[in-house]
Design a protein around this motif. Sequence first.
Motif, PDB file in Angstrom:
ATOM      1  N   GLY A 121       0.799  -1.224   0.000  1.00  0.00           N
ATOM      2  CA  GLY A 121       0.000   0.000   0.000  1.00  0.00           C
ATOM      3  C   GLY A 121       0.829   1.269   0.000  1.00  0.00           C
ATOM      4  O   GLY A 121       0.316   2.353   0.277  1.00  0.00           O
ATOM      5  N   LYS A 122       2.104   1.154  -0.289  1.00  0.00           N
ATOM      6  CA  LYS A 122       2.988   2.326  -0.330  1.00  0.00           C
ATOM      7  C   LYS A 122       3.857   2.253  -1.565  1.00  0.00           C
ATOM      8  O   LYS A 122       4.080   1.180  -2.115  1.00  0.00           O
ATOM      9  N   LEU A 123       4.340   3.399  -1.985  1.00  0.00           N
ATOM     10  CA  LEU A 123       5.246   3.456  -3.124  1.00  0.00           C
ATOM     11  C   LEU A 123       6.468   4.249  -2.696  1.00  0.00           C
ATOM     12  O   LEU A 123       6.345   5.366  -2.177  1.00  0.00           O
ATOM     13  N   LEU A 124       7.635   3.644  -2.875  1.00  0.00           N
ATOM     14  CA  LEU A 124       8.881   4.321  -2.534  1.00  0.00           C
ATOM     15  C   LEU A 124       9.442   4.958  -3.801  1.00  0.00           C
ATOM     16  O   LEU A 124       9.633   4.265  -4.806  1.00  0.00           O
ATOM     17  N   MET A 125       9.669   6.254  -3.751  1.00  0.00           N
ATOM     18  CA  MET A 125      10.230   6.967  -4.903  1.00  0.00           C
ATOM     19  C   MET A 125      11.662   7.370  -4.553  1.00  0.00           C
ATOM     20  O   MET A 125      11.901   7.961  -3.498  1.00  0.00           O
ATOM     21  N   VAL A 126      12.595   7.047  -5.436  1.00  0.00           N
ATOM     22  CA  VAL A 126      14.005   7.341  -5.179  1.00  0.00           C
ATOM     23  C   VAL A 126      14.523   8.260  -6.282  1.00  0.00           C
ATOM     24  O   VAL A 126      14.444   7.929  -7.463  1.00  0.00           O
ATOM     25  N   ASP A 127      15.029   9.420  -5.896  1.00  0.00           N
ATOM     26  CA  ASP A 127      15.668  10.337  -6.840  1.00  0.00           C
ATOM     27  C   ASP A 127      17.165  10.243  -6.612  1.00  0.00           C
ATOM     28  O   ASP A 127      17.706  10.802  -5.655  1.00  0.00           O
ATOM     29  N   GLY A 128      17.844   9.455  -7.472  1.00  0.00           N
ATOM     30  CA  GLY A 128      19.270   9.209  -7.279  1.00  0.00           C
ATOM     31  C   GLY A 128      20.132  10.438  -7.496  1.00  0.00           C
ATOM     32  O   GLY A 128      21.255  10.507  -7.004  1.00  0.00           O
ATOM     33  N   TRP A 129      19.631  11.405  -8.224  1.00  0.00           N
ATOM     34  CA  TRP A 129      20.388  12.634  -8.525  1.00  0.00           C
ATOM     35  C   TRP A 129      20.764  13.357  -7.237  1.00  0.00           C
ATOM     36  O   TRP A 129      21.883  13.818  -7.072  1.00  0.00           O
ATOM     37  N   SER A 130      19.805  13.436  -6.330  1.00  0.00           N
ATOM     38  CA  SER A 130      20.047  14.103  -5.046  1.00  0.00           C
ATOM     39  C   SER A 130      19.989  13.113  -3.890  1.00  0.00           C
ATOM     40  O   SER A 130      20.136  13.498  -2.744  1.00  0.00           O
ATOM     41  N   LEU A 131      19.758  11.856  -4.218  1.00  0.00           N
ATOM     42  CA  LEU A 131      19.490  10.797  -3.251  1.00  0.00           C
ATOM     43  C   LEU A 131      18.446  11.226  -2.217  1.00  0.00           C
ATOM     44  O   LEU A 131      18.634  11.138  -1.017  1.00  0.00           O
TER      45      LEU A 131
END
Lengths: 249, 84
Positions: free
Chosen positions: A220-230
């Motif tokens: 029921g959750k979504l993890l979003m990862v922005d590797g550019w800024s971690l």
Amino acid sequence: MLNDEQLLRYNRQIMLGELDIAGQERLLAANVLILGLGGLGCPAALYLAAAGVGTLRLVDDDVVESSNLQRQIAHGEADVGALKVDSAARSIAAINSDTQVERFAIRADGETLAGLLEGIDLVVDASDSFASRFAVNQACVAANIPLVSGAAIRSEGQVGVFDPASGTACYQCLYPDAPEDADLSCAESGVLAPMVGVIGSLQALEAVKVLAQFGEPLRGKLLMVDGWSLQVRRINLQPAVNCPVCGSR
Amino acid sequence: MLEILFFARLREQLGVGRLQVPYSDAVATLAGLQDHLIAEHGELWAQALQAENVLRAVNQDMAALDSALAAGDEVAFFPPVTGG
């Protein structure tokens, strides 16, 4: 029952009191389908094999190309031209002979998925297009099988656990508009090698948690990862009221 | 004040990762906030924020455009991700 060699081999995992011998036995008894042996599927498969998952059913109709080697770490230079399922099976066998590998060099679509899911306890979606993501989600909802979904492109990625039995959102609930795949593949947009490694490893982590009944999986959750800024963000999902896939459950 | 966050490809497209918008009736819904941002910044922002399958979250809960906003809320915009 774990034998002495297995007790030693999986000791560092069994040491986690919450996982214990019972959790390790669940992993050894588990049947996991990995859809796609690319950037996400390679690390997911290697970690699941190392962790002691009993059976890995590998599904991918593609062959290894030299442009894959930058990130698809179950394949080596000698594997160029080989089926990805064959190459990955060799890497898995080198890590853990306990793990049974089933190879399906076919395209997973609405027609083949129901058969592929027979006897499967959990699916790792490591495919590379929205079309296959929607198809596998639909098949998992129909068969009531938990789905660990991952995606990565450029320097960004996402992970989610979609478990029909939990009554939480399904993958289709995220994207009511059924997106096109234009510009969203690694071939067109590029991808940083460790980005798929991070996301594929997170998929293995979530799969182990669900199978061993350990911790709090990302249901029921979504993890979003922005590797550019971690930067990492976790968002809470709600089932879409009119979801064509899970709405009538 | 509303705290607005643009993630990953959206941050790159818009050239900004985070900004603040003073709270008012005009931005009392997610749709109102989106219209306000587009009116302020122009066509590029319209294309980015209105693109199909952009995910939006209010205080880390996935939210539809008709969701109400309150002063102090964090609103985040995420691009769709596939590939692998």
